[in-house]
Design an enzyme around this catalytic site. Sequence first.
Site, PDB file in Angstrom:
ATOM      1  N   GLU A 138     -16.395 -45.148  46.849  1.00 44.29           N
ATOM      2  CA  GLU A 138     -17.752 -44.587  47.011  1.00 44.29           C
ATOM      3  C   GLU A 138     -17.925 -44.131  48.458  1.00 44.29           C
ATOM      4  O   GLU A 138     -17.188 -44.585  49.345  1.00 44.29           O
ATOM      5  CB  GLU A 138     -18.804 -45.656  46.678  1.00 44.29           C
ATOM      6  CG  GLU A 138     -18.717 -46.091  45.238  1.00 44.29           C
ATOM      7  CD  GLU A 138     -19.849 -47.037  44.824  1.00 44.29           C
ATOM      8  OE1 GLU A 138     -20.734 -47.341  45.678  1.00 44.29           O
ATOM      9  OE2 GLU A 138     -19.832 -47.452  43.656  1.00 44.29           O
ATOM     10  N   SER A 143     -12.310 -48.893  51.750  1.00 42.05           N
ATOM     11  CA  SER A 143     -11.459 -50.084  51.912  1.00 42.05           C
ATOM     12  C   SER A 143     -12.211 -51.331  51.453  1.00 42.05           C
ATOM     13  O   SER A 143     -11.628 -52.235  50.861  1.00 42.05           O
ATOM     14  CB  SER A 143     -11.064 -50.255  53.382  1.00 42.05           C
ATOM     15  OG  SER A 143     -10.470 -49.076  53.864  1.00 42.05           O
ATOM     16  N   ARG A 247       0.720 -49.384  43.042  1.00 43.02           N
ATOM     17  CA  ARG A 247       0.844 -49.314  44.514  1.00 43.02           C
ATOM     18  C   ARG A 247       2.292 -49.062  44.941  1.00 43.02           C
ATOM     19  O   ARG A 247       2.553 -48.266  45.836  1.00 43.02           O
ATOM     20  CB  ARG A 247       0.318 -50.611  45.127  1.00 43.02           C
ATOM     21  CG  ARG A 247       0.204 -50.542  46.611  1.00 43.02           C
ATOM     22  CD  ARG A 247      -0.670 -51.644  47.148  1.00 43.02           C
ATOM     23  NE  ARG A 247      -2.072 -51.316  47.052  1.00 43.02           N
ATOM     24  CZ  ARG A 247      -3.043 -52.209  46.825  1.00 43.02           C
ATOM     25  NH1 ARG A 247      -2.751 -53.480  46.648  1.00 43.02           N
ATOM     26  NH2 ARG A 247      -4.297 -51.829  46.776  1.00 43.02           N
ATOM     27  N   GLN A 341      10.793 -31.465  63.581  1.00 49.44           N
ATOM     28  CA  GLN A 341      11.319 -31.305  64.939  1.00 49.44           C
ATOM     29  C   GLN A 341      12.701 -30.624  64.905  1.00 49.44           C
ATOM     30  O   GLN A 341      12.965 -29.726  65.693  1.00 49.44           O
ATOM     31  CB  GLN A 341      11.414 -32.694  65.597  1.00 49.44           C
ATOM     32  CG  GLN A 341      11.643 -32.659  67.086  1.00 49.44           C
ATOM     33  CD  GLN A 341      10.424 -32.132  67.852  1.00 49.44           C
ATOM     34  OE1 GLN A 341       9.333 -32.068  67.321  1.00 49.44           O
ATOM     35  NE2 GLN A 341      10.649 -31.725  69.080  1.00 49.44           N
ATOM     36  N   LEU A 343      13.856 -28.612  62.737  1.00 43.60           N
ATOM     37  CA  LEU A 343      13.779 -27.196  62.345  1.00 43.60           C
ATOM     38  C   LEU A 343      13.126 -26.332  63.425  1.00 43.60           C
ATOM     39  O   LEU A 343      13.034 -25.107  63.281  1.00 43.60           O
ATOM     40  CB  LEU A 343      13.018 -27.027  61.022  1.00 43.60           C
ATOM     41  CG  LEU A 343      13.917 -26.951  59.777  1.00 43.60           C
ATOM     42  CD1 LEU A 343      14.448 -28.313  59.381  1.00 43.60           C
ATOM     43  CD2 LEU A 343      13.184 -26.310  58.604  1.00 43.60           C
ATOM     44  N   GLY A 344      12.650 -26.962  64.506  1.00 39.61           N
ATOM     45  CA  GLY A 344      12.051 -26.184  65.594  1.00 39.61           C
ATOM     46  C   GLY A 344      10.835 -25.400  65.100  1.00 39.61           C
ATOM     47  O   GLY A 344      10.050 -25.902  64.285  1.00 39.61           O
ATOM     48  N   GLY A 345      10.720 -24.155  65.558  1.00 35.98           N
ATOM     49  CA  GLY A 345       9.552 -23.330  65.200  1.00 35.98           C
ATOM     50  C   GLY A 345       9.420 -23.141  63.702  1.00 35.98           C
ATOM     51  O   GLY A 345       8.310 -23.093  63.157  1.00 35.98           O
ATOM     52  N   GLU A 368      -5.145 -45.789  47.907  1.00 39.53           N
ATOM     53  CA  GLU A 368      -4.669 -47.044  47.282  1.00 39.53           C
ATOM     54  C   GLU A 368      -4.399 -48.110  48.347  1.00 39.53           C
ATOM     55  O   GLU A 368      -3.410 -48.842  48.276  1.00 39.53           O
ATOM     56  CB  GLU A 368      -3.453 -46.783  46.390  1.00 39.53           C
ATOM     57  CG  GLU A 368      -3.871 -46.068  45.124  1.00 39.53           C
ATOM     58  CD  GLU A 368      -2.761 -45.897  44.114  1.00 39.53           C
ATOM     59  OE1 GLU A 368      -2.041 -46.876  43.867  1.00 39.53           O
ATOM     60  OE2 GLU A 368      -2.638 -44.788  43.579  1.00 39.53           O
ATOM     61  N   GLU A 372      -3.489 -50.302  57.238  1.00 41.33           N
ATOM     62  CA  GLU A 372      -4.074 -51.493  57.882  1.00 41.33           C
ATOM     63  C   GLU A 372      -4.411 -52.550  56.832  1.00 41.33           C
ATOM     64  O   GLU A 372      -4.230 -53.750  57.061  1.00 41.33           O
ATOM     65  CB  GLU A 372      -5.350 -51.109  58.650  1.00 41.33           C
ATOM     66  CG  GLU A 372      -5.112 -50.227  59.867  1.00 41.33           C
ATOM     67  CD  GLU A 372      -4.790 -48.774  59.518  1.00 41.33           C
ATOM     68  OE1 GLU A 372      -4.966 -48.374  58.348  1.00 41.33           O
ATOM     69  OE2 GLU A 372      -4.342 -48.043  60.418  1.00 41.33           O
TER      70      GLU A 372
HETATM   71  C1  LIG Z   1      -6.193 -37.452  48.803  1.00 43.62           C
HETATM   72  C2  LIG Z   1      -6.961 -38.666  48.401  1.00 43.62           C
HETATM   73  C3  LIG Z   1      -7.034 -39.037  47.057  1.00 43.62           C
HETATM   74  C4  LIG Z   1      -7.792 -40.148  46.672  1.00 43.62           C
HETATM   75  N1  LIG Z   1      -7.888 -40.436  45.336  1.00 43.62           N
HETATM   76  C5  LIG Z   1      -8.692 -41.463  44.941  1.00 43.62           C
HETATM   77  C6  LIG Z   1      -8.907 -41.726  43.552  1.00 43.62           C
HETATM   78  O1  LIG Z   1      -8.314 -41.051  42.679  1.00 43.62           O
HETATM   79  N2  LIG Z   1      -9.752 -42.706  43.205  1.00 43.62           N
HETATM   80  C7  LIG Z   1     -10.406 -43.462  44.130  1.00 43.62           C
HETATM   81  O2  LIG Z   1     -11.172 -44.351  43.734  1.00 43.62           O
HETATM   82  N3  LIG Z   1     -10.233 -43.250  45.456  1.00 43.62           N
HETATM   83  C8  LIG Z   1      -9.402 -42.270  45.879  1.00 43.62           C
HETATM   84  N4  LIG Z   1      -9.220 -42.002  47.215  1.00 43.62           N
HETATM   85  C9  LIG Z   1      -9.977 -42.786  48.178  1.00 43.62           C
HETATM   86  C10 LIG Z   1      -9.120 -43.738  48.981  1.00 43.62           C
HETATM   87  O3  LIG Z   1      -8.685 -44.804  48.180  1.00 43.62           O
HETATM   88  C11 LIG Z   1      -9.946 -44.167  50.197  1.00 43.62           C
HETATM   89  O4  LIG Z   1     -10.042 -43.036  51.050  1.00 43.62           O
HETATM   90  C12 LIG Z   1      -9.352 -45.351  50.906  1.00 43.62           C
HETATM   91  O5  LIG Z   1      -9.464 -46.526  50.157  1.00 43.62           O
HETATM   92  C13 LIG Z   1     -10.010 -45.577  52.285  1.00 43.62           C
HETATM   93  O6  LIG Z   1     -11.393 -45.606  52.143  1.00 43.62           O
HETATM   94  P1  LIG Z   1     -12.303 -44.707  53.113  1.00 43.62           P
HETATM   95  O7  LIG Z   1     -11.806 -43.308  53.069  1.00 43.62           O
HETATM   96  O8  LIG Z   1     -13.710 -44.972  52.744  1.00 43.62           O
HETATM   97  O9  LIG Z   1     -12.009 -45.244  54.551  1.00 43.62           O
HETATM   98  P2  LIG Z   1     -12.656 -46.615  55.264  1.00 43.62           P
HETATM   99  O10 LIG Z   1     -12.704 -47.663  54.248  1.00 43.62           O
HETATM  100  O11 LIG Z   1     -13.911 -46.145  55.898  1.00 43.62           O
HETATM  101  O12 LIG Z   1     -11.562 -46.887  56.284  1.00 43.62           O
HETATM  102  C14 LIG Z   1     -11.311 -46.028  57.418  1.00 43.62           C
HETATM  103  C15 LIG Z   1     -10.094 -46.529  58.121  1.00 43.62           C
HETATM  104  O13 LIG Z   1     -10.381 -47.822  58.640  1.00 43.62           O
HETATM  105  C16 LIG Z   1      -9.177 -48.553  58.749  1.00 43.62           C
HETATM  106  N5  LIG Z   1      -9.388 -49.864  58.135  1.00 43.62           N
HETATM  107  C17 LIG Z   1      -9.785 -50.140  56.896  1.00 43.62           C
HETATM  108  N6  LIG Z   1      -9.889 -51.467  56.698  1.00 43.62           N
HETATM  109  C18 LIG Z   1      -9.537 -52.037  57.877  1.00 43.62           C
HETATM  110  C19 LIG Z   1      -9.446 -53.385  58.324  1.00 43.62           C
HETATM  111  N7  LIG Z   1      -9.745 -54.411  57.515  1.00 43.62           N
HETATM  112  N8  LIG Z   1      -9.058 -53.611  59.607  1.00 43.62           N
HETATM  113  C20 LIG Z   1      -8.782 -52.586  60.429  1.00 43.62           C
HETATM  114  N9  LIG Z   1      -8.846 -51.294  60.068  1.00 43.62           N
HETATM  115  C21 LIG Z   1      -9.224 -51.021  58.812  1.00 43.62           C
HETATM  116  C22 LIG Z   1      -8.088 -47.733  58.045  1.00 43.62           C
HETATM  117  O14 LIG Z   1      -7.313 -47.037  58.990  1.00 43.62           O
HETATM  118  C23 LIG Z   1      -8.886 -46.771  57.215  1.00 43.62           C
HETATM  119  O15 LIG Z   1      -8.179 -45.593  56.941  1.00 43.62           O
HETATM  120  C24 LIG Z   1      -8.448 -40.916  47.634  1.00 43.62           C
HETATM  121  C25 LIG Z   1      -8.360 -40.571  48.987  1.00 43.62           C
HETATM  122  C26 LIG Z   1      -7.629 -39.463  49.374  1.00 43.62           C
HETATM  123  C27 LIG Z   1      -7.564 -39.104  50.825  1.00 43.62           C
END
Ligand SMILES: Cc1cc2nc3c(=O)[nH]c(=O)nc-3n(C[C@H](O)[C@H](O)[C@H](O)COP(=O)(O)OP(=O)(O)OC[C@H]3O[C@@H](n4cnc5c(N)ncnc54)[C@H](O)[C@@H]3O)c2cc1C
Length: 386
Positions: A138, A143, A247, A341, A343-345, A368, A372
């Site tokens: 959402e 995360s 996963r 890298q 393949l350069g340019g 997924e 982190e």
């Molecule tokens: C191309 C793509 C396809 C996707 N497809 C799906 C899908 O089919 N279904 C679905 O439900 N979701 C999907 N997602 C969503 C994806 O699972 C989320 O983007 C992901 O779980 C991270 O949530 P967020 O983007 O809200 O980042 P946040 O939760 O806001 O996190 C931001 C960053 O904070 C850092 N972080 C997170 N937790 C911690 C921690 N505990 N400690 C320190 N650092 C932390 C990480 O670097 C993280 O990237 C997709 C995302 C992308 C980019």
Amino acid sequence: MSDHSFLDWPFFEDHHRELAQKLDVWASRELPAIIDAKGIHDNVDATCRALVAALGTGGWLRYCVPAEFGGVLESLDVRSLCLIRETLARHSGLADFAFAMQGLGSGAISMFGNAAQKAAYLPAVAAGQKIAAFALTEPDAGSDAAAMSTQLTRKGDHYLANGQKTFISNGGIADFYTLFAKTDAGVSAIIVDADTPGLEIAERIEVIAPHPLARLRFTDCAIPADNLLDEEGRGFKVALSTLDVFRTTVGAAALGFSRRALEEALDYARGRAMFGATLSDLPIAQSLLAEMALDVDASALLIYRSAWTKDVKGARVTREAAMAKLFATDQAQSVIDKAVQLLGGLGVTKGQKVEELYREVRALRIYEGASEVQKIVIARQLLQGN
Ligand SMILES: Cc1cc2nc3c(=O)[nH]c(=O)nc-3n(C[C@H](O)[C@H](O)[C@H](O)COP(=O)(O)OP(=O)(O)OC[C@H]3O[C@@H](n4cnc5c(N)ncnc54)[C@H](O)[C@@H]3O)c2cc1C
């Protein structure tokens, strides 16, 4: 043709070796026409639909569902799923995506659905006739999935869904979504047909490697209560069990990308004349190639260790899958960067395979469970003595 010698590793059975080799031949023959004809950038939805249909006709999607409902094997086999993702990713990121989402989007039905739910969705998923999606994230709960706010309220023989889901792969082209939302008893999982009134595509999201992706809005969306998966309040168990299978396969997709990057770099280095020799004769280039090969093999070992443990030991693989995903996706980024890298340019030129790989791999370290989050999972498992 890729080096298939890793298939001799003891993780695999003969049917796995056959699967990987046959799929490689099929992908070489079938995928270029679909991808070139549709033009990914211009029409990602049509390309994706065509890929799902082709994967269905080819019989490959049958690995996403159990045998009783149109599948090949009795239950989901992580080694097969990994080999398919790895092989497809080596050929095309979008083909891998199309395959992976059929599995992830329908996995909860395969594992937790009742007979009627399975019969209604799984044979069509396996045939490539219904496109699946998984809706957990959402805008304010990525995360931290437990912070989700989408509600499912029971009204007679229906649930009313209200809220938003974002970054939903296949959003806009899916025929159904496995939705996770809050009920009185806690988070629950339910199947929502895409044409249910009250479900709309609020926004299409464009990412650096084109995929169908959307934000969904649910407004008093009435979903039959019969579509509930398992029981109310068991949604996190459904989600985590599904991710426990899929996963490791994200790591496998990253492995396919890094194998391809290594192949591209080797080809180029052998042919690129410089300083009276070729790039491949230069010790620093050889050092890069050696590091790339090491990362590829180490990733493969972690991935197929995790897949084998799940399939053969029937155990939860929380730690193994987190390690495989974390290492393979992080290292794929590094392997592909080294290929760029070398393949350069040309490496940063649009239309070059390594440039495409550089964009394709990035999201794998985020979705997924970001890298982190995988570290936190591994540490927790260690501290619990697992
Ligand atoms: C191309 C793509 C396809 C996707 N497809 C799906 C899908 O089919 N279904 C679905 O439900 N979701 C999907 N997602 C969503 C994806 O699972 C989320 O983007 C992901 O779980 C991270 O949530 P967020 O983007 O809200 O980042 P946040 O939760 O806001 O996190 C931001 C960053 O904070 C850092 N972080 C997170 N937790 C911690 C921690 N505990 N400690 C320190 N650092 C932390 C990480 O670097 C993280 O990237 C997709 C995302 C992308 C980019």
